[in-house]
Design an enzyme around this catalytic site. Structure first.
Site, PDB file in Angstrom:
ATOM      1  N   GLU A   1       0.652  -1.023  -0.053  1.00 37.41           N
ATOM      2  CA  GLU A   1       0.130  -0.085   0.157  1.00 37.41           C
ATOM      3  C   GLU A   1       0.731   1.134  -0.052  1.00 37.41           C
ATOM      4  O   GLU A   1       1.749   1.553   0.927  1.00 37.41           O
ATOM      5  CB  GLU A   1      -0.976  -0.063   1.187  1.00 37.41           C
TER       6      GLU A   1
ATOM      7  N   ASN B   1      -6.715  -2.813   5.955  1.00 37.41           N
ATOM      8  CA  ASN B   1      -7.203  -3.031   7.477  1.00 37.41           C
ATOM      9  C   ASN B   1      -8.804  -2.316   7.755  1.00 37.41           C
ATOM     10  O   ASN B   1      -9.007  -2.721   8.586  1.00 37.41           O
ATOM     11  CB  ASN B   1      -6.226  -2.354   8.555  1.00 37.41           C
TER      12      ASN B   1
END
Length: 477
Positions: A156, A194
């Site tokens: 990411e 997440n």
């Protein structure tokens, strides 16, 4: 800016599992890598462990000896931060505490050249906050690897409020040159993975709390029906219930107690009991020596007379004797049967990848014993069958609808685009499909109908459909 040239050195700060893995990835790509840790000798020990791992690959003929030697030669242990000063890219992988990271970046900025990039491997902390107070906050960027960094494909790339666009472009291109799949996102709590993954755990926990099925049965439905690589309970045990619970609490608090991220009282109780999963020997399952995994609830072979299943039955109503078999739209079977005036069986979502024998979860309205056996016998021709209580949206559809909804919420707030979200979820947590693509395959009107049914029957605001999802569904319809 182009990708970082292999002639440029990389410095990795922190020689733990993650830092060492990142160092190996950069060295494999051709960079000289300075590896530093505050603990004396930690960098040398980490490189020795990496060498042992690479030697196993050589022995297995997955890597040739020269390539192995070259990688190790490019890994340079250093004992002081000052020895990393010539690096062009610094990647920190130290403790997940804002104060520690900000202090480290202040030191790195003081010794690094002005055009150096300072990257953080944080999985939860704000890149914007980390850069605040530095003289060159535009040089700070998130570079979030997944563990183990040598194996997991996703990185990411996180842009803070001050991060220069060319820095994001360089890190994005560099990570791809290192063999990674990238997803660029704005710095917000949980980034993409997440955050978007929270319903996978949260809805499974609620299904357990609501008494729909035991963990083994829920995991079997999610994996054998939904196509996920691991069920949510097995995965929480692997991650550690303490870590998973803490991540949920962190996102919940960061988003101002948003109901979609509400932590589970069941998981909190397990953490308090010390039932953390594999590492403690007990979680949702027992991992004591000699323990066997519990069996999932599966119907025995039916004595009923099977009715033939037509092609495409998973996506349209069909008749099995006097019973209508329908894909779930979020409503209970009994409510649909009352509307139709005859018994119905409502089946859960299945991944339509052509894999034979996938598990079929189904809920039944009141019907005769003979009709029940006909439904079971008919479905057993297509896979193993689990009869669930008559519950809104069943299991896979409930989880997937919430994953789709969370992906749309992330897009609504400009965290990432749909393609980046799908790449992140498929490569970061191995989902069989990205949630945006899955929503399109199911049909956005159906996703909204499921969410609306859940919201109507529970009254829980966690099931409200994202505004842009509802708008897109109207366009689809």
């Amino acid at each position: 800016m182009p990708q970082l040239a292999t002639s440029e050195a990389v410095a990795v700060i922190g020689a733990g599992t993650m830092g060492a893995g990142i160092a190996q990835v950069a060295a494999q790509a051709g960079h000289r890598v300075f590896l530093y840790d505050v603990a004396a000798g930690a960098a040398r020990r980490a490189i020795a462990q990496l060498g042992a791992g690479l030697a196993k690959r050589v022995a297995a003929k997955k890597l040739d000896q020269k390539a192995c030697d070259d990688i190790i030669a490019r890994l340079l242990p250093v004992e002081t931060l000052a020895e990393t000063a010539s690096a062009t890219l610094f990647v920190e992988a130290v403790a997940e505490e804002m104060g520690i990271k900000r202090s480290l970046f202040a030191k790195l900025e003081a010794l690094a050249r002005p055009d150096a990039i300072l990257a953080t491997n944080t999985s939860t902390l704000s890149v914007t906050a980390m850069a605040a107070g530095l003289a060159r906050p535009e040089r700070v960027v998130g570079m979030h690897f997944f563990n183990p960094a040598q194996v997991m494909r996703l990185v990411e790339v996180i842009r803070g409020l001050a991060t220069a666009p060319e820095v994001v472009e360089t890190i994005d291109a560099t990570a791809q040159a290192w063999g990674k799949v990238t997803a660029v996102a704005r710095s917000t709590p949980g980034f993409i993975v997440n955050r978007v993954a929270r319903p996978f755990y949260g809805e499974a926990l609620r299904l357990r709390e609501e008494g729909v099925a035991d963990p083994a049965t829920l995991d079997a439905i999610v994996t054998e029906g939904g196509g996920f690589r691991m069920g949510p309970f097995a995965l929480m045990d692997l991650i550690g219930n303490d870590i998973n619970y803490r991540s949920t609490c962190s996102v919940f608090e960061a988003y101002g107690s948003e109901p979609r991220f509400r932590p589970s009282l069941l998981q909190e109780e397990m953490v308090e009991a010390g039932w953390l999963g594999r590492k403690s020997g007990r979680g949702f399952y027992s991992y004591a020596p000699g323990s066997a995994m519990p069996e999932s609830q599966t119907e025995a072979a039916s004595s009923g007379r099977a009715a033939p299943l037509i092609s495409g039955w998973e996506k349209q109503p069909v008749t099995l004797g006097g019973v209508s078999l329908l894909p779930t739209d979020g409503r209970r079977a009994e409510d649909i049967a009352r509307e139709h005036g005859h018994p119905v069986a409502v089946h859960d979502l299945r991944l339509d990848d052509g894999t034979p024998g996938r598990r079929i979860a189904v809920a039944l309205s009141p019907m005769s014993a003979g009709e029940r056996q006909t439904v079971i016998a008919s479905l057993q021709a297509a896979g193993s069958v689990t009869i669930l209580p008559d519950w809104p949206a069943l299991v896979v559809m409930r989880i997937v609808a919430m994953l789709v909804n969370e992906a749309y919420e992330a897009m609504l707030h400009g965290i990432a685009d749909g393609a980046a979200i799908d790449r992140a979820m498929q490569n970061g947590v191995n989902y069989p499909r990205g949630p945006v693509a899955w929503g399109a395959a199911i049909g956005l009107p159906r996703i909204v109908a499921v969410l609306d049914a859940l919201h109507a029957q529970t009254g829980d605001p966690r099931y409200r459909a994202a505004m842009n999802l509802r708008i897109a569904a109207r366009s689809d319809g």
